[in-house]
Design a protein around this motif. Structure first.
Motif, short mmCIF file in Angstrom:
data_model
loop_
_atom_site.label_atom_id
_atom_site.label_comp_id
_atom_site.label_asym_id
_atom_site.label_seq_id
_atom_site.Cartn_x
_atom_site.Cartn_y
_atom_site.Cartn_z
N ALA A 1 0.83 -1.21 0.00
CA ALA A 1 0.00 0.00 0.00
C ALA A 1 0.87 1.26 0.00
N SER A 2 1.96 1.22 0.74
CA SER A 2 2.86 2.38 0.82
C SER A 2 3.53 2.66 -0.52
N ILE A 3 4.02 1.60 -1.16
CA ILE A 3 4.66 1.75 -2.47
C ILE A 3 3.66 2.30 -3.49
N TYR A 4 2.43 1.79 -3.44
CA TYR A 4 1.40 2.29 -4.36
C TYR A 4 1.12 3.77 -4.13
N LEU A 5 1.06 4.18 -2.87
CA LEU A 5 0.77 5.57 -2.54
C LEU A 5 1.90 6.48 -3.00
N VAL A 6 3.15 6.04 -2.80
CA VAL A 6 4.29 6.83 -3.27
C VAL A 6 4.27 6.93 -4.79
N TRP A 7 3.92 5.82 -5.46
CA TRP A 7 3.82 5.85 -6.92
C TRP A 7 2.76 6.84 -7.39
N ARG A 8 1.62 6.87 -6.69
CA ARG A 8 0.55 7.80 -7.04
C ARG A 8 0.99 9.25 -6.86
N ILE A 9 1.78 9.50 -5.83
CA ILE A 9 2.31 10.85 -5.61
C ILE A 9 3.14 11.28 -6.82
N ARG B 1 18.08 3.16 6.51
CA ARG B 1 18.13 2.38 7.74
C ARG B 1 18.91 3.07 8.85
N LYS B 2 19.82 3.93 8.47
CA LYS B 2 20.62 4.63 9.48
C LYS B 2 19.77 5.59 10.33
N ASP B 3 18.62 5.98 9.79
CA ASP B 3 17.75 6.93 10.50
C ASP B 3 16.43 6.30 10.94
N GLN B 4 16.27 4.99 10.75
CA GLN B 4 15.04 4.33 11.17
C GLN B 4 14.96 4.23 12.68
N TRP C 1 6.56 -2.34 12.29
CA TRP C 1 6.02 -1.83 11.03
C TRP C 1 4.50 -1.74 11.06
N LYS C 2 3.85 -2.74 11.62
CA LYS C 2 2.38 -2.74 11.61
C LYS C 2 1.83 -1.58 12.43
N ARG C 3 2.45 -1.29 13.55
CA ARG C 3 2.00 -0.15 14.36
C ARG C 3 2.23 1.16 13.62
N PHE C 4 3.37 1.24 12.94
CA PHE C 4 3.65 2.47 12.21
C PHE C 4 2.69 2.64 11.03
N PHE C 5 2.47 1.56 10.27
CA PHE C 5 1.58 1.65 9.11
C PHE C 5 0.18 2.09 9.50
N TRP D 1 8.70 16.34 -1.07
CA TRP D 1 8.22 14.97 -1.13
C TRP D 1 9.33 13.95 -0.89
N ILE D 2 10.52 14.22 -1.36
CA ILE D 2 11.63 13.32 -1.08
C ILE D 2 11.83 13.17 0.42
N CYS D 3 11.77 14.29 1.13
CA CYS D 3 11.97 14.26 2.59
C CYS D 3 10.82 13.56 3.31
N ILE D 4 9.59 13.82 2.87
CA ILE D 4 8.44 13.18 3.51
C ILE D 4 8.44 11.67 3.26
N VAL D 5 8.68 11.27 2.01
CA VAL D 5 8.70 9.84 1.69
C VAL D 5 9.82 9.14 2.44
N ARG D 6 10.99 9.75 2.50
CA ARG D 6 12.09 9.14 3.23
C ARG D 6 11.78 9.04 4.73
N SER D 7 11.19 10.09 5.29
CA SER D 7 10.84 10.05 6.72
C SER D 7 9.79 8.97 6.98
N PHE D 8 8.93 8.70 5.98
CA PHE D 8 7.96 7.61 6.11
C PHE D 8 8.68 6.28 6.28
N TRP D 9 9.72 6.04 5.48
CA TRP D 9 10.44 4.77 5.55
C TRP D 9 11.39 4.70 6.75
N THR D 10 11.58 5.83 7.44
CA THR D 10 12.30 5.77 8.72
C THR D 10 11.36 5.40 9.86
N ARG D 11 10.08 5.27 9.53
CA ARG D 11 9.03 4.90 10.50
C ARG D 11 8.86 5.97 11.59
N SER D 12 9.01 7.22 11.21
CA SER D 12 8.91 8.30 12.18
C SER D 12 7.78 9.26 11.83
#
Length: 305
Positions: free
Chosen positions: A19-27, A49-52, A57-61, A139-150
């Motif tokens: 779902a996350s990959i699809y949403l990023v693709w739609r962006i 991963r250095k900033d995760q 994951w389930k709680r973050f999603f 968007w680069i910063c927001i998407v990356r921060s998403f994958w840091t789970r923050s």
């Protein structure tokens, strides 16, 4: 019981990733991203991963995907809303201060010195950087921060970007009439924009002080410097600095616009920090903190958000 067993047996983490990959693709689709945009995003994700943070994951999603979806929704509808405001300001003509002559009289303020190395290839590169820079840097910063789970970082980038800057910058654009450099000096538009009529042209070139291309990119630069990954910091400093330079190179913004945009960005970042700190300590429900922080092994600031 069978339904509960069915729900528990599903790999919800994998569903969340899809779902996350699809949403990023739609962006990217809505933003009409070129292949260079995707490459830049992927490079910025190399050391994510250095900033995760250490959260399930389930709680973050459960919170991260809806939040990213909200940002995506406003991104899709925001451009039309912005142009409605710009047209309203043009039609009502509420500009008590006209700065074209003053700005043009200040030495080096036109930024013409930035074109001393102008070439067709550099022109093309600067046009690409400028056209995408207004939203891609954010968007680069927001998407990356998403994958840091923050969640905290997602909010920090979003607030420091368009969410706070749009409402805070409108008084400047409503009070000060300042046209783009090329228009004032009767030069060709290096962006090669096509305008339907004279009114469309005037609406597009009138909001200059402070430079919002500068303020958005500089805010992202300041926040990126807080991250641990050197690849991301290097890429964002380089890219955001190029965006700022492109505003001068393409004769869009005045040098004073750029300085004002940087100061505006610094203030917006500090305001965002304050709002997040206030919200996490006084507004955020204790149940949310307990649920999201369950099993979280990191700093108390991340737990509180």
């Amino acid at each position: 019981m069978k339904l509960n067993e069915l729900v528990k047996s599903q790999d919800w983490t994998m569903f969340g990733i899809i779902a996350s990959i699809y949403l990023v693709w739609r962006i990217g689709v809505v933003g009409n991203w070129s292949k260079e945009c995707w490459i830049l995003l992927l490079v910025c994700l190399l050391g994510v991963r250095k900033d995760q943070i250490d959260v399930d994951w389930k709680r973050f999603f459960l919170f991260g995907i809806p939040l990213l979806g909200i940002f995506y929704y406003f991104y899709g509808s925001g451009n039309g809303f912005w142009w409605k405001i710009a047209n309203w300001m043009f039609e009502n003509n509420r500009h008590p201060w006209h700065w074209d002559e003053y700005m043009n009289a200040i030495p080096l303020n036109t930024g013409g010195w930035a074109r001393w190395i102008a070439t067709p290839s550099l022109d093309k590169a600067m046009v690409w950087i400028y056209n995408y820079g207004f939203v891609l840097s954010l968007w680069i910063c927001i998407v990356r921060s998403f994958w840091t789970r923050s969640i905290k970082k997602m909010l920090s980038y979003a607030l420091s970007g368009h969410m706070l800057q749009f409402p805070l910058i409108l008084p400047f654009y409503n009070l000060i009439l300042l046209h783009e450099v090329w228009y004032v000096n009767k030069q060709p538009d290096l962006l090669n924009r096509v305008f339907a009529d004279q009114n469309s042209l005037l609406v597009a070139v009138m909001n200059c002080f402070p430079s919002m291309h500068t303020s958005i990119s500089f805010a992202m630069l300041l926040l990126a410097l807080r991250e641990k990954d050197r690849i991301f910091k290097t890429m964002m400093v380089t890219y955001c600095a190029a965006i700022i330079f492109s505003t001068l190179y393409l004769q869009i913004h005045w040098l004073i616009d750029v300085f004002a945009g940087m100061l505006f960005a610094y203030g917006t970042v500090k305001l965002s920090d304050f709002l997040i700190r206030l919200g996490s300590t006084r507004v955020l429900p204790a149940r949310f903190k307990k649920y999201y922080g369950n099993g979280l092994q990191t700093s108390s600031n991340e737990v509180s958000i």
